[in-house]
Design a protein around this motif. Sequence first.
Motif: not given
Length: 204
Positions: A86-99
């Motif tokens: 879940r920790l990574f999934s939460a990070m990914w939801s934020w990171i994908e905005r910049f990818v």
Amino acid sequence: VIYSCAKQEPPGVKIQPQDSNMHMLYALEEAIKTMEPGVTQWVWALDMSGFGMRHASPQLPLHMNALFSRHYPELLGTALIINAPRLFSAMWSWIERFVDANTVAKVRFVSGTREAIRPVLQEMFPDDLAQWLEDEVMLNRRSRLSAEQTSWWKAPPHGCDHDPRASPFMLHCYCDPQAPRNVRSRLARALRLSLSRLLTRCAA
């Protein structure tokens, strides 16, 4: 195919973005050397077993994205993220905005039991490699890794059912000194050395 697993990292090591960049740069350059003619992309299989707070710096994936987009555009075919917590999934939801959107479209998630991940691996990879990845993921999911899995770069003891270095086919191609690729490589090195010596003598 590049396989990486958070759980196989040395314990107690603080992950720095620049260190990960250097590691990934080396892995990419080595992967490029193994690409057969006509192969233009690779798959990065990220096994997230063991992913925790020490990996949770948002700078790390952003540095990786910059590395890929600036120096290795279009080489990534698929990023297969396995067993993301879940920790990574939460990070990914934020990171994908910049990818880049094209890169985001190449990201694929899979998780669950051996039976759940098997069809995805079989769909994406040859049987030999799919079986190796399935076994590797299951072994790295254990609460306590074996000595072979923690020293994955070493050849396992004789009689061990699984070699964490690579699939049997890859081991034959790149570790067997009698494999055609390695024989050609040795011959090429010998030829270059002989030519170098000849040129040195002529110059003298």
